[in-house]
Scaffold this active site. Structure first.
Site, PDB file in Angstrom:
ATOM      1  CG  ASP A 225       4.426  21.383  62.461  1.00 53.50           C
ATOM      2  OD1 ASP A 225       4.890  21.035  61.358  1.00 53.50           O
ATOM      3  OD2 ASP A 225       3.787  20.607  63.202  1.00 53.50           O
ATOM      4  CG  ASP A 236       4.588  17.154  59.406  1.00 49.17           C
ATOM      5  OD1 ASP A 236       4.930  18.265  59.847  1.00 49.17           O
ATOM      6  OD2 ASP A 236       3.693  16.456  59.913  1.00 49.17           O
ATOM      7  CG  HIS A 305       1.626  11.863  61.767  1.00 52.78           C
ATOM      8  ND1 HIS A 305       1.808  12.224  60.458  1.00 52.78           N
ATOM      9  CD2 HIS A 305       1.929  12.963  62.519  1.00 52.78           C
ATOM     10  CE1 HIS A 305       2.187  13.493  60.407  1.00 52.78           C
ATOM     11  NE2 HIS A 305       2.271  13.966  61.640  1.00 52.78           N
ATOM     12  CG  HIS A 313      -2.694  13.332  60.880  1.00 50.36           C
ATOM     13  ND1 HIS A 313      -3.574  14.302  61.307  1.00 50.36           N
ATOM     14  CD2 HIS A 313      -1.462  13.783  61.211  1.00 50.36           C
ATOM     15  CE1 HIS A 313      -2.906  15.281  61.884  1.00 50.36           C
ATOM     16  NE2 HIS A 313      -1.624  14.990  61.835  1.00 50.36           N
ATOM     17  CD  GLU A 340       4.235  15.593  65.145  1.00 54.05           C
ATOM     18  OE1 GLU A 340       4.381  16.818  65.344  1.00 54.05           O
ATOM     19  OE2 GLU A 340       3.286  15.120  64.489  1.00 54.05           O
ATOM     20  CD  GLU A 447       6.338  16.870  62.432  1.00 53.24           C
ATOM     21  OE1 GLU A 447       5.505  16.040  62.026  1.00 53.24           O
ATOM     22  OE2 GLU A 447       6.068  18.069  62.628  1.00 53.24           O
TER      23      GLU A 447
END
Length: 466
Positions: A225, A236, A305, A313, A340, A447
């Site tokens: 990640d 992300d 998120h 976040h 994710e 994700e």
């Protein structure tokens, strides 16, 4: 040199008689003017040549090839190639910054999907929605640039991730390539957060600290990640690495659950409904390991998120189980989300454990007076180098302190653990320890980053690999 030689010639030539000077006055003036112009012209050309050489503006010679190298790990798409980027003229391994690779061209567009729901179909043809879409082209260009960097870096990583690799070396190679392809420049562009390489029952937020010797084995299940940021716009994205086919079903369950979450995402989509759909998909799978059958469980206290600028976040969490949030929370036009999902053969619930490596400044933190000089010094370094982006201890240990563009090779932080603990204790910095399920179980993660556009949703981080 030309001017000096002309002066020499003038001094060496015999003096002219008055009559000859008078007769040839006009001719001499004309000849002198022509020579001076020629000399000046030559000087200008030389200067132009030097300038072109110095500013590096000569176009990069791109050689387009056909991708042919396959990854050694399982769980990636049939069309995945570790050298996929050579189709754009990139080198193998990649060395040309993505901005130079696509100079004068548009960055690849992510996967386009329509918004779910019967009342949303008009958006594809609505002139008003299209106009709003055009107003955000600069944003889309930025996130597509970052997404292409992510694809190229992860494809390069997939070429060397195999059993036997030291995970600290793996993270360093991946992150250095990230810095190189994005052309790291402090907070303007660079790495969005530390590389996660969580193993087996550890679901997230783990990487080796400096000097930790952990080697990847054939039997491990590793979640990779990492993120890229340009102007604070974060990509992300994560995938699961495994080599033993017995984990195929676990990995497939989580990948399919993530794709389900992406399909159900869109304008006015309720986050609780997305979580319910994800759980239904994931928990329809069972995996057999060493003669025992385990249900795949969605890890209920991990979420996707929203993503804000310089804020990994954001204010909204996307659950991966049903009844995990209020029913009135929805996705809205213009938002960016990380969808994710995490699946486990264990309890489906994680807790904090092991030594911490990930830290981040509280995005909404208030000013707190500090007494320790070492804490003030470290905080000044964090503010200048990372801002509100996440960082890790390995970066503080680097000679550049996390950014060569800012510190050169004079940014290394010494004996900082006491100061870091103090910053965490007063609430300026938050520690993010590894998140673990029960020992002996296995966890997987996939994700993607998705942009909720007025006309559609764009999965900007989608690639041929996953």
């Amino acid at each position: 040199m030309l001017l000096v030689e002309e002066e020499k010639k003038t001094k060496d030539e015999p003096e002219l008689h008055d009559e000859e000077e008078g007769d040839d006055e006009e001719e001499t003036e004309e000849t002198g003017t022509i020579e001076e112009e020629a000399t000046a012209s030559k000087k200008k050309k030389k200067k132009k040549k030097k300038k072109r050489k110095g500013d590096g503006s000569a176009p990069v010679q791109l050689v387009v090839k056909t991708p042919c190298l396959k990854p050694s790990a399982r769980g990636l798409g049939d069309k995945a190639f570790t050298d996929y980027y050579v189709k754009y003229g990139q080198t193998e391994p990649p060395t040309i910054p993505v901005a130079e690779l696509f100079k004068g061209k548009e960055y690849p567009v992510g996967e386009i999907q329509t918004h779910p729901g019967q009342g949303q179909s008009y958006r594809e043809t609505s002139e008003e929605c299209r106009a709003r879409d055009r107003m955000n082209e600069d944003l889309y260009t930025t996130v597509r640039h970052a997404a292409e960097v992510h694809r190229q870096v992860r494809s390069y990583a997939q070429s060397f991730i195999r059993p036997g690799i030291d995970l600290e070396d793996m993270c360093t190679r991946l992150e250095n390539k990230n810095r190189e392809l994005v052309q790291e420049h402090g907070l303007e562009r660079g790495i969005a957060f530390p590389t996660g390489c969580s193993l087996n029952h550890v679901a997230a937020h783990w990487q080796p600290n400096s000097g930790d010797k952990v080697v990847l084995t054939y039997n491990d299940v590793m979640k990779v990640d990492f993120g890229v940021q340009i102007d604070g716009r974060i990509i992300d994205s994560a995938w699961t690495v495994h080599f033993d086919p017995k984990y195929d079903t676990l990995v497939e369950a989580v990948r399919e659950a993530t794709d389900t979450g992406l399909r159900h995402s869109g304008i006015d989509a309720r986050l609780c409904d997305i979580g319910e759909a994800i759980q239904e998909t994931m928990e329809s799978y069972e995996v057999e390991l060493d003669g025992k059958t385990f249900p795949v469980k969605a890890i209920r206290n991990l979420n996707g998120h929203s993503i804000g600028q310089y804020n990994i976040h954001g204010g909204k969490s996307v659950p991966i189980v049903k009844n995990a949030c209020e029913e009135n929370i929805i996705m809205e036009e213009g938002e960016i989300f990380a969808i994710e999902t995490f699946g486990s053969t264990g309890r489906g619930y994680v807790h904090e454990d092991l030594e911490c490596s990930h830290y981040m400044k509280d995005f909404d933190g208030q000013h707190v007076p500090l007494r320790m000089q070492s804490s003030k010094k470290l905080l000044a370094h964090i503010n200048k180098t990372f801002g509100t982006l996440a960082f890790c201890r390995r970066w503080l240990d680097r000679d550049d302190g996390g950014s060569a563009a800012i510190h050169g090779q004079a940014g290394k932080q010494e004996k900082y653990m006491g100061a870091l603990k103090n910053l965490c204790d007063v609430g300026i910095i938050r520690a993010y320890p590894p998140l673990c399920d029960v020992k002996g179980c296995y966890t997987a993660q996939y994700e993607h980053t998705i942009v909720i556009r007025p006309t559609c949703k764009e999965i900007v981080s989608r690639g041929d690999d996953y």
